[in-house]
Design a protein around this motif. Structure first.
Motif, PDB file in Angstrom:
ATOM      1  N   GLU A 613       0.989  -1.272   0.034  1.00  0.00           N
ATOM      2  CA  GLU A 613       0.038  -0.037  -0.142  1.00  0.00           C
ATOM      3  C   GLU A 613       0.790   1.292   0.198  1.00  0.00           C
ATOM      4  O   GLU A 613       0.773   2.233  -0.575  1.00  0.00           O
ATOM      5  N   ALA A 616       2.331   1.641  -3.412  1.00  0.00           N
ATOM      6  CA  ALA A 616       1.136   2.277  -4.342  1.00  0.00           C
ATOM      7  C   ALA A 616       0.887   3.490  -4.091  1.00  0.00           C
ATOM      8  O   ALA A 616       0.564   4.410  -5.170  1.00  0.00           O
ATOM      9  N   TRP A 617       0.720   4.113  -2.783  1.00  0.00           N
ATOM     10  CA  TRP A 617       0.241   5.441  -2.664  1.00  0.00           C
ATOM     11  C   TRP A 617       1.366   6.262  -2.980  1.00  0.00           C
ATOM     12  O   TRP A 617       1.014   7.591  -3.771  1.00  0.00           O
ATOM     13  N   ARG A 654      -3.605  -1.307   9.887  1.00  0.00           N
ATOM     14  CA  ARG A 654      -3.253  -1.682   8.511  1.00  0.00           C
ATOM     15  C   ARG A 654      -2.485   0.096   8.005  1.00  0.00           C
ATOM     16  O   ARG A 654      -2.542   0.977   8.781  1.00  0.00           O
ATOM     17  N   THR A 656      -1.509   3.596   6.644  1.00  0.00           N
ATOM     18  CA  THR A 656      -2.788   4.567   6.767  1.00  0.00           C
ATOM     19  C   THR A 656      -1.868   5.712   6.158  1.00  0.00           C
ATOM     20  O   THR A 656      -0.841   5.929   6.462  1.00  0.00           O
ATOM     21  N   THR A 670      -7.193   4.407   5.053  1.00  0.00           N
ATOM     22  CA  THR A 670      -6.593   3.163   4.624  1.00  0.00           C
ATOM     23  C   THR A 670      -6.882   2.784   3.295  1.00  0.00           C
ATOM     24  O   THR A 670      -6.571   1.706   2.718  1.00  0.00           O
ATOM     25  N   ASP A 671      -7.337   3.618   2.360  1.00  0.00           N
ATOM     26  CA  ASP A 671      -7.613   3.438   1.205  1.00  0.00           C
ATOM     27  C   ASP A 671      -7.604   4.507   0.436  1.00  0.00           C
ATOM     28  O   ASP A 671      -7.909   5.678   0.676  1.00  0.00           O
ATOM     29  N   TRP A 672      -6.988   4.586  -0.949  1.00  0.00           N
ATOM     30  CA  TRP A 672      -6.543   5.862  -1.441  1.00  0.00           C
ATOM     31  C   TRP A 672      -7.761   6.874  -2.034  1.00  0.00           C
ATOM     32  O   TRP A 672      -7.349   7.703  -1.679  1.00  0.00           O
TER      33      TRP A 672
END
Length: 680
Positions: A613, A616-617, A654, A656, A670-672
């Motif tokens: 993550e 990816a971020w 997760r 963050t 926690t999600d784009w």
């Protein structure tokens, strides 16, 4: 041609490739230093100061015509103490005397020729002189005899001129105490960007006419102003310029990389030397344009340019060399130009004709002796072939070109210029998600920190053949600090942030002007300077004063040092008159002002370095045009050692993400998609 059978002069002991080019001249050259300066005083002789650099075409011409001429050398040796300076090693001396030349003659350049009194005050200045009267210029022999006679027979007049010019130099670079109550408002960014837009050539792109320089800082400012105001014209003019440069002769269509400037308005015929700084400063502008438009041309130009740098300008230990010459075999541009017959010899008549149409190669040519500087004259659609086919044929042409005698290369490593190039690779890594660029940037940063750090905690300027020397200048500190922040964002490795913080403290300690604000270009007490210089305006590179100011602001979220914010404000107040009337020279300081007024977009990723993550971020952030982004990562469960990290923890175990701006932060995401809206 240098006659190496001659006894070498004092320059034979120097490391600079430029000085070594003159080591077998019959001129009794000195390097700048105590021996030369004390000799001038002891003998009461004027100094002839000649400043240039190793890839300078007209420097080579003046050497062949005059400094290799026995009769001219005899005059120089009889009447003057002759000092040769590499402007890349001593930007302070070059800046001081170049400023005088521009004040007196309304122009400057290299070779710079300055006559000084023994106490180093200039009284006659110029640039290139032919050996005899020609080109509307006085011959060097006549200049030498006239200056020697004036110094001998009209000493009081000479000393009067020297005093007046030295006083004018001090006045030109002395800042008044800030009178503005506050930094400029945001409107000034729009006004200066539109003023720049008014200078853009609507047909060929670029600012002004011939000779035409790339001017990356004004282009970058226009992109910032486009983002701030939504003015579509600004983006259109930047894109026009980037396309025209990419398709012109200023860009090496076979090997990648940019030549120094174009001698005509259409970018067709360049001045052929390739400077490390041009090839460092242009990729970030192309990357920013790619972030906004996704035009694949811009990505291609970045990748080809950095590939050129890595292939031709990268020392095996990780640092970057300084320049590649314009000349080979004594002729300017010979390495780069082609005729149809030469192309056909490599590719055959059919493929040769295709590539000639693609690259504008004609029997008449566009350069000397019927040769052609390559341009992008017709694309694959017009030619009815694939881009891949053209690439294959150009690769064969490039391989043939590699068999030619290559231009000379100045293989000294300069700290500041390396900082600029590290930034280019680091930003390519961030924007394009390129791991190879990331490793090149990291390795170069490690090299500079290891090899060019001084025992007193400062920086040295030059590394050559395993040895570092010359006390660092503001540009070395400012550009390297910027680079370390960019490598931190590309790698999310805290060690580069720590190194940037340390260098920033050294920058303030060594260069800050506590009286009026801003930064001097040299540390206090440098021997042999008639004036402590400061660089207010951008030149071929951004003003180090501006980059140092931006570094203060970029580091604020990590340090919380309110004193640094106050220093940045003092710079803006002190330079407000310049920003209100100078668009060209103030672009990098206006970019720093944009950061100050907008506030950084602070993004903190909380998670392990190897978390998918997090990667990816970081990749998503790289694709967005966020010129004031401040990106960092902290390991879970989070730390509070820096203001930007305080209170940042993982949610539900997760990885963050937090977005903060103007002292307000998004909810932990926690999600784009949860954070993306805050980035708008």
């Amino acid at each position: 041609m240098i006659e190496t059978h001659r006894q070498p002069n004092r320059l034979i002991h120097e490391a600079s490739p430029y000085l070594l080019q003159h080591a077998h001249n019959p001129v009794d050259w000195y390097p700048w230093g105590e021996e030369a300066l004390s000799t001038a005083k002891r003998q009461n002789k004027p100094i002839l100061l000649s400043v240039g650099y190793s890839s300078c075409h007209w420097c080579h011409v003046m050497e062949r015509e005059s400094f290799e001429n026995e009769a001219i050398a005899a005059i120089m040796n009889e009447h003057f103490v002759n000092i040769k300076v590499d402007r890349e090693e001593r930007p302070d001396l070059d800046h001081i005397y170049q400023t005088v030349c521009q004040m007196v003659t309304q122009q400057g350049g290299w070779p710079l020729t300055v006559f000084l009194t023994p106490d180093l005050k200039p009284f006659y200045v110029g640039t290139y002189y032919p050996p005899d009267d020609r080109f509307g210029r006085p011959g060097f022999t006549r200049v030498l005899m006239a200056v020697a006679a004036a110094y001998r027979e009209r000493r009081s007049d000479v000393e009067g001129v020297a005093e007046n010019w030295t006083h004018a130099l001090g006045q030109a670079e002395t800042l008044a105490a800030p009178t503005a109550a506050a930094p400029p408002e945001a409107e000034i960014i729009r006004e200066r960007a539109l003023e720049l837009a008014g200078h853009v050539d609507r047909t060929n792109g670029g600012l002004g006419g011939a000779p035409k320089f790339p001017n990356p800082e004004p282009l970058a400012l226009m992109l910032r102003a486009h983002r701030r105001t939504g003015a579509g014209e600004l983006l259109e003019l930047v894109e026009l310029t980037l396309r025209k440069m990419a398709h012109g002769g200023i860009y090496d269509q076979l090997g990648g990389g940019f030549h120094r400037y174009s001698v005509n308005a259409r970018w067709t015929v360049p001045h052929f030397e390739k400077m490390l700084y041009d090839n460092a400063l242009l990729p970030p502008v192309y990357l920013a344009a790619w972030q906004i438009t996704r035009n694949p041309l811009y990505e291609r130009i970045v990748r080809e340019t950095l590939a050129y740098v890595e292939r031709e300008m990268l020392d095996p230990r990780g640092g970057f060399y300084s320049t590649q010459d314009a000349d080979s075999e004594g002729e300017e541009g010979l390495f780069f130009v082609w005729t149809p017959a030469q192309v056909a010899e490599v590719l055959g008549p059919v493929d040769g004709e295709l590539i000639c149409r693609h690259l504008g190669i004609t029997p008449k040519g566009n350069f000397e002796d019927g040769t052609t500087v390559l341009t992008w004259a017709a694309g694959p659609e017009e030619l009815g072939v694939t881009d891949q086919r053209l690439r294959e044929l150009k690769d064969r042409l490039w391989a043939a070109r590699e068999q030619r005698t290559k231009p000379g290369r100045d293989d000294k490593v300069l700290t500041g210029w390396n900082g600029l190039m590290i930034t280019a690779f680091a930003r390519a890594a961030t924007v394009l998600g390129d791991d190879h660029c990331r490793q090149v940037a990291r390795r170069a940063a490690d090299f500079v920190l290891a090899e060019l750090s001084a025992p007193d905690g400062g920086l040295l300027r030059r590394w050559k053949d395993g040895k570092a020397a010359i006390t660092g200048y503001l540009e070395d500190y400012a550009y390297l600090t910027q680079a370390l922040l960019d490598v931190h964002e590309a790698t999310l490795d805290e060690q580069y942030l720590q190194a940037a913080e340390r260098l920033n403290r050294e920058t303030v300690r060594r260069f800050w002007d506590g009286q009026t604000g801003g930064f001097f270009s040299t540390e206090a007490g440098v021997a042999g300077l008639i004036h402590r210089p400061r660089e207010v305006a951008d030149s071929a590179t951004p003003a180090a004063n501006s980059i140092a100011t931006l570094n203060l602001l970029r580091l604020l979220p990590f340090t919380g040092e309110t004193a640094d914010r106050e220093k940045a404000e003092q710079v803006f107040r002190a330079h407000r008159p310049h920003m209100e009337r100078m668009a060209w020279g103030m672009s990098s300081l206006l970019a720093a002002l944009d950061f100050y007024l907008s506030g950084g977009t602070e993004v903190t990723l909380v998670g392990p370095a190897d978390a998918p993550e997090v990667a990816a971020w970081a990749r998503e952030l790289g694709t967005r045009y966020l010129p004031n982004l401040v990106l960092t990562r902290v390991d879970p469960p989070g730390r509070s050692g820096r203001p930007i990290w305080t209170g940042k923890t993982q949610q539900d175990g997760r990885p963050t993400l937090y977005v903060c701006k103007d002292f307000a932060c998004s909810p932990p995401a926690t999600d784009w998609s949860e954070a993306a809206a805050w980035l708008s």
